[in-house]
Design an enzyme around this catalytic site. Structure first.
Site, mmCIF file in Angstrom:
data_model
loop_
_atom_site.group_PDB
_atom_site.id
_atom_site.type_symbol
_atom_site.label_atom_id
_atom_site.label_comp_id
_atom_site.label_asym_id
_atom_site.label_seq_id
_atom_site.Cartn_x
_atom_site.Cartn_y
_atom_site.Cartn_z
ATOM 1 N NE ARG A 291 13.790 -6.388 2.111
ATOM 2 C CZ ARG A 291 13.816 -5.289 1.553
ATOM 3 N NH1 ARG A 291 15.489 -5.260 1.650
ATOM 4 N NH2 ARG A 291 13.019 -4.905 0.588
ATOM 5 C CB THR B 41 22.294 -10.233 3.309
ATOM 6 O OG1 THR B 41 21.351 -11.058 2.674
ATOM 7 C CG2 THR B 41 22.923 -11.706 3.455
ATOM 8 C CG ASP C 261 1.496 -4.475 2.607
ATOM 9 O OD1 ASP C 261 2.677 -4.772 3.646
ATOM 10 O OD2 ASP C 261 0.602 -5.657 1.789
ATOM 11 C CG ASP D 214 -0.649 -5.826 5.256
ATOM 12 O OD1 ASP D 214 -0.643 -7.939 5.248
ATOM 13 O OD2 ASP D 214 0.121 -5.636 5.986
HETATM 14 N N1 URA Z 1 4.765 -2.704 -1.003
HETATM 15 C C1 URA Z 1 3.544 -2.825 -0.799
HETATM 16 O O1 URA Z 1 3.173 -3.440 -0.902
HETATM 17 N N2 URA Z 1 3.133 -1.279 -0.486
HETATM 18 C C2 URA Z 1 3.844 -0.033 -1.038
HETATM 19 O O2 URA Z 1 4.056 0.930 -0.971
HETATM 20 C C3 URA Z 1 5.646 -0.133 -1.702
HETATM 21 C C4 URA Z 1 5.994 -2.068 -1.189
#
Ligand code: URA
Length: 209
Positions: free
Chosen positions: A104, A108, A200, A203
């Site tokens: 990202r 922008t 995530d 992760d």
């Molecule tokens: N990406 C992720 O890994 N978890 C989320 O909740 C949103 C985007």
């Protein structure tokens, strides 16, 4: 308008609960995501065409079915999409795998491609874009755009969990793309996480949290 399919098989829903659980270890999380990917692709490929062939059994010759039509290409979005690839390949080992990496832009806020490597015959394949979390839809839309810019069509999107915001964004930008998820969650929080979600996904797959 692309359709949203929720893969609500009990085995998928059961495993998804343990994927969500914050106490699930990295090892178990990875194994469960892999298993759910296998179960989901079983559902997603329900409509692929068959053709009749003759098969000689030890007893007689019979008509029987084999898969016909286009081969499949898997397009995981780096990095979390990788966690679902092996699970899909267990059922469709001949699928080819292309990779799309996006980041990202901090100014922008738009996704920018940093890595795209697609199979040579990508235009002849049905494509399954893979990303476990459909949050804002920004990455999924950008990945689908990467494919369409190169002339690809017949694209499906496979995610573990979607937020309504992400589903809407993909349906508006790419009405030809059907979306397959194991769960449609409540909403995105102020940090862009899906609620209740699983945290995530990258992760948790790679133990980097
Ligand atoms: N990406 C992720 O890994 N978890 C989320 O909740 C949103 C985007």
């Amino acid at each position: 308008m692309g359709q949203l399919f929720i893969c609500d098989h009990p085995l998928i829903q059961h495993k998804l609960t343990y994927i969500r659980d914050e106490n699930t270890t990295t090892k178990d999380f990875r194994a469960l995501v892999d298993e759910v990917a296998t179960l989901m692709v079983y559902e997603i490929t329900r409509d692929i065409p068959l053709e009749q062939v003759d098969v000689k059994t030890p007893v007689t010759t019979a008509k029987s079915n084999v898969i016909s039509g286009r081969m499949l290409g898997l397009i995981p979005i780096l990095r979390a999409g990788l966690g679902m690839v092996d699970g899909v390949l267990k059922l469709i080992p001949a699928a080819k795998v292309g990779h799309v990496g996006l980041y990202r832009d901090e100014e922008t806020l738009q996704p920018v491609e940093y890595y795209v490597k697609l199979p040579k015959d990508v235009l002849e394949r049905d494509l399954l874009v893979i990303d476990p979390m459909l949050a804002t839809g920004g990455s999924a839309n950008a990945a689908i755009e990467v494919l369409k810019k190169r002339g690809c069509s017949r694209i499906k999107l496979m995610c573990l969990i979607a937020a309504p915001e992400g589903v809407k964004a993909v349906q508006e930008a790419h009405p030809d793309v059907d979306i397959y998820v194991a769960a449609l969650d409540s909403h995105l929080n102020e940090h862009g996480y899906i609620v209740p979600g699983l945290g995530d996904a990258g992760d948790r797959l790679y133990g980097t949290d």
